[in-house]
Design a protein around this motif. Structure first.
Motif, PDB file in Angstrom:
ATOM      1  N   LYS A 106      17.234 -15.733  25.405  1.00  0.00           N
ATOM      2  CA  LYS A 106      16.644 -15.242  26.647  1.00  0.00           C
ATOM      3  C   LYS A 106      15.189 -15.711  26.818  1.00  0.00           C
ATOM      4  O   LYS A 106      14.753 -15.993  27.932  1.00  0.00           O
TER       5      LYS A 106
ATOM      6  N   GLN B  22      19.472 -13.269  18.091  1.00  0.00           N
ATOM      7  CA  GLN B  22      20.053 -14.420  18.781  1.00  0.00           C
ATOM      8  C   GLN B  22      19.905 -14.281  20.296  1.00  0.00           C
ATOM      9  O   GLN B  22      19.523 -15.233  20.986  1.00  0.00           O
ATOM     10  N   GLN B  23      20.206 -13.086  20.802  1.00  0.00           N
ATOM     11  CA  GLN B  23      20.144 -12.844  22.246  1.00  0.00           C
ATOM     12  C   GLN B  23      18.712 -12.972  22.764  1.00  0.00           C
ATOM     13  O   GLN B  23      18.467 -13.614  23.781  1.00  0.00           O
ATOM     14  N   GLN B  24      17.762 -12.364  22.073  1.00  0.00           N
ATOM     15  CA  GLN B  24      16.360 -12.424  22.512  1.00  0.00           C
ATOM     16  C   GLN B  24      15.835 -13.851  22.465  1.00  0.00           C
ATOM     17  O   GLN B  24      15.119 -14.284  23.354  1.00  0.00           O
TER      18      GLN B  24
ATOM     19  N   ALA C 261      22.603 -10.065  16.156  1.00  0.00           N
ATOM     20  CA  ALA C 261      22.968 -10.317  17.556  1.00  0.00           C
ATOM     21  C   ALA C 261      21.753 -10.178  18.472  1.00  0.00           C
ATOM     22  O   ALA C 261      21.561 -10.992  19.390  1.00  0.00           O
ATOM     23  N   TRP C 262      20.930  -9.162  18.234  1.00  0.00           N
ATOM     24  CA  TRP C 262      19.729  -8.960  19.049  1.00  0.00           C
ATOM     25  C   TRP C 262      18.789 -10.152  18.916  1.00  0.00           C
ATOM     26  O   TRP C 262      18.254 -10.646  19.911  1.00  0.00           O
TER      27      TRP C 262
END
Length: 135
Positions: free
Chosen positions: A72, A67-69, A64-65
């Motif tokens: 962003k 994908q999120q980074q 998840a991190w």
């Protein structure tokens, strides 16, 4: 793909495994034999070399991190050919009563592969103590 960000991600995923939010999985890891955990960072799947498929909270957290980074920072994680984290887990470096306390030695290696390059990270943590939950 952005080279500096992928280098950063390769380093961070190792740090996340050995410390960041790792507490949720310590009891599960305590019951495993020493071996290597392989995590597919694109799917969040984890496999232990001796036991097989694992359900690790940290594997999904790292996925998840990443994908999120990527979203962003404008890095299309879907274009990675592969993204893996391998962790050698050793609980025998210091003799303990494993029913009560363990010393984990983690040796992590990450690989993020694109069409043109491989970005690698590595980290060893020798002093990760865990006091078992007594039920």
């Amino acid at each position: 793909m952005r080279r500096k960000r992928l280098n950063h991600y390769a380093d961070v995923v190792c740090k996340m495994f050995v410390g960041w939010r790792m507490g949720d999985d310590m009891e599960a890891l305590s019951d495993l034999p020493d071996g290597t955990i392989s995590i597919n960072l694109l799917t969040g799947d984890a496999v232990h070399s001796e036991v097989g498929l694992l359900d690790l909270h940290i594997a999904k957290e790292i996925q998840a991190w990443l994908q999120q980074q990527g979203a962003k920072e404008g890095v299309d994680i879907e274009k990675l050919k592969s993204a893996t984290l391998e962790v050698d887990v050793d609980t025998n470096k210091v003799a303990t009563n494993k029913k009560k306390v363990l010393l984990f030695s983690f040796s992590c290696r990450s690989n993020l592969k694109t069409d043109t390059a491989t970005y690698q990270g590595a980290l060893t943590d020798e002093y990760h103590w865990y006091t078992r939950i007594i039920t």
